[in-house]
Design an enzyme around this catalytic site. Structure first.
Site, mmCIF file in Angstrom:
data_model
loop_
_atom_site.group_PDB
_atom_site.id
_atom_site.type_symbol
_atom_site.label_atom_id
_atom_site.label_comp_id
_atom_site.label_asym_id
_atom_site.label_seq_id
_atom_site.Cartn_x
_atom_site.Cartn_y
_atom_site.Cartn_z
ATOM 1 N N GLY A 81 -42.833 -42.204 32.205
ATOM 2 C CA GLY A 81 -42.962 -41.496 30.746
ATOM 3 C C GLY A 81 -41.544 -41.034 29.587
ATOM 4 N N CYS A 82 -41.599 -40.011 29.501
ATOM 5 C CA CYS A 82 -39.955 -40.375 28.678
ATOM 6 C C CYS A 82 -39.312 -38.997 29.173
ATOM 7 C CB CYS A 82 -39.760 -39.865 26.910
ATOM 8 S SG CYS A 82 -38.814 -39.187 25.919
ATOM 9 N N VAL A 83 -37.855 -39.305 29.646
ATOM 10 C CA VAL A 83 -37.138 -37.936 29.922
ATOM 11 C C VAL A 83 -36.715 -37.347 28.759
ATOM 12 C CG1 VAL A 83 -37.160 -38.575 31.978
ATOM 13 C CG2 VAL A 83 -35.185 -39.230 30.535
#
Lengths: 105, 416
Positions: free
Chosen positions: A103-105
């Site tokens: 996932g993107c942070v």
């Protein structure tokens, strides 16, 4: 590769403690990993989430979206954090033996 | 030995350097040296100064030097670490050369929710820095693009202790991952005369209202809210927030003719510098009197910025709500589109809450994984999105009229 040792079992894990090889999962894995996630006893509600994640992963090859987990298990997100203090991604997925969610942070 | 003693004084737990002798033999970093030259501030200088007392910063420098040498980064992507009860606020980072640079084997980032408008007492900043020197690398980023205080570099073991000290001091983590991100705003009424509503209060109220959405990610992707007090849009909300709230006014620009005359007398070329720059040519200047056709004004703020003693925003103030901007990550950049042309400032918070619940419901249901709300609107069409959230289309949502005369509406299934 780091190893996680508990109850006489040894697991290969990544640096965040996720099972390296999802195929070796069985109910013992969830019980063994629970301690490290500050969960003393796995209740039916825990297993409901774990089995849902496991089945979804085996069917689709990815972890389900959080909204879907809540909908299908009938648990509010807050309650899932009570069951798994690190949350659905870091806690529940780890116990269900899923690879680390991306996932993107 | 002097340095070793200082480390003990600080009670530093992370990255203690074995002895001062080690520091003396730190390898040179010739490539980074270039970045210390010149009159501007240098991040290399800062990291070097932190490296005098902190092993993490020392290894960070060495890894960075190697990255420049090999023209290749040495951070692994992602990593899931966090604190109990929260699904965000920590960004996991690991070096891919842990044997070579053991001190930055873990180099996680903490996002800390900034106060609205970024107002601090110097004491508050010292408190944060002291906590970070005890539990992390001591390096900070003031502030990240989302607006949070960024605390750079700590280990998994130090996350909970750092979080506990921060919360005890009255701070909390910000948003990360597929969640509502920490709302941010311009200084607004805290320091600026143009603000058409209290941006800091709105930002604070939204932060309080959506703690769950911020700390426990449940969205398809990130969702950013930014509040600007006037169309100058000092937090660039129109370009980088999924929901932008930009202050505006409904009535006429307040005009002080005497002050306009003073500007003219002091040598300001009102025709050239004001009227000719008006995007809709809504102003005229006859050498003595400035006339504004307010019905043509698009609230660009140019004339007010130039003649700031003579012109002011109108008295009926509020905000326009826009949706769908984003910076280019998965797809290209998008600018926001108008969703609600005008909301009175007294009704802003309630309107936003209602709107957000509808947008999040629709996006949660129909948005793809890792699809920003603006991308979803492009994929499904604005008309379907409006229908989904129960809003009627209004002319203000159209940024400009159709300019291609060779396509007829009936050809594409529009008007009959």
């Amino acid at each position: 590769m780091p190893e996680f040792e508990v109850n006489g079992h040894t697991y290969e894990v990544d640096e965040d403690g996720f099972l390296q090889n999802p195929e070796v999962w069985d109910r013992n894995v969830a019980t063994d990993f629970a301690k490290a996630e500050d969960i003393n006893l796995l209740t039916d509600e825990h297993w409901k989430v774990i089995h849902y994640l496991r089945d979804y992963y085996l069917k689709f090859g990815v972890a389900p979206m959080v909204r879907k987990v809540c909908k299908e298990t009938g648990f509010k997100l807050n309650y899932i954090y009570e069951l798994f203090p690190s949350g659905p991604a870091k806690g529940a997925c780890k116990l269900a033996g899923l690879p680390k969610p991306t996932g993107c942070v | 030995m002097r340095l070793a003693a200082r480390q003990i004084d600080c009670g530093r737990k992370v990255g203690i350097v074995a002895s001062s002798d080690d520091l003396d033999v730190q390898p040179e970093t010739p490539l980074l040296k270039d970045l210390e030259e010149g009159p501007w501030p240098s991040f290399v200088k800062e990291i070097k100064s932190a490296a005098e007392t902190n092993g993490m910063s020392a290894d960070l420098l060495q890894q960075l030097e190697l990255s420049y040498k090999e023209k290749q980064g040495h951070w692994k992507h992602g990593g899931i670490v966090g604190v109990r009860g929260y699904g965000g606020g920590v960004i996991g980072r690991y070096s891919d050369l842990p044997e070579k640079f053991p001190e930055v084997r873990h180099f996680h980032t903490l996002r800390v929710n900034q106060p609205a408008g970024w107002f601090y007492s110097s004491d508050a900043i010292r408190t944060i820095c002291d906590i970070w020197e005890r539990h992390g690398s001591g390096l900070t980023n003031m502030h990240g693009a989302t607006g949070d205080i960024i605390l750079l570099g700590t280990t998994t073991e130090e996350l909970e202790p750092a979080f506990n000290e921060l919360t005890a001091a009255g701070f909390d983590l910000g948003g990360s991952g597929s969640a509502m991100r920490t709302p941010s705003c311009c200084v607004g009424e805290g320091r600026c005369e143009w603000s058409c509503y209290d941006t800091m209060k709105l930002s604070y109220d939204l932060t309080q209202a959506y703690q769950d959405e911020m700390h426990r990610p449940a969205f398809p992707y990130k969702f950013k809210i930014k509040c600007s007090g006037c169309p100058n849009d000092c937090v660039a909300s129109i370009a980088r927030s999924d929901l932008a709230v930009i202050g505006t006014w409904k009535d006429e620009i307040q005009q002080d003719d005497e002050a306009v005359a003073e500007y003219a007398a002091s040598g300001v070329d009102i025709q050239r510098d004001v009227c000719d720059h008006c995007p809709t040519r809504a102003m005229s200047w006859d050498g003595r009197h400035l006339t504004i056709r307010n019905e043509d004004c698009v609230r660009c703020m140019h004339c007010i910025n130039v003649l700031h003693k003579a012109l002011r925003p109108g008295k009926e103030q509020g905000a326009v709500i826009l949706v769908g901007a984003k910076a280019p990550i998965v797809q290209g950049a998008l600018l926001a589109s108008v969703l609600v042309p005008f909301v009175r400032k007294e009704e802003l918070l309630d309107t936003l809450k209602e709107l957000l619940s509808r947008i999040w419901d629709f996006w949660g249901e129909y948005g793809n994984n890792r699809e920003r709300v603006g991308e979803m609107i492009q994929r499904l069409g604005l008309a379907n999105f409006l229908d989904g959230i129960g809003l009627d289309p209004v002319p203000q949502m159209v940024s400009e009229p159709r300019d291609n005369p060779y396509i007829y509406a009936h050809d594409i299934g529009g008007a009959k």
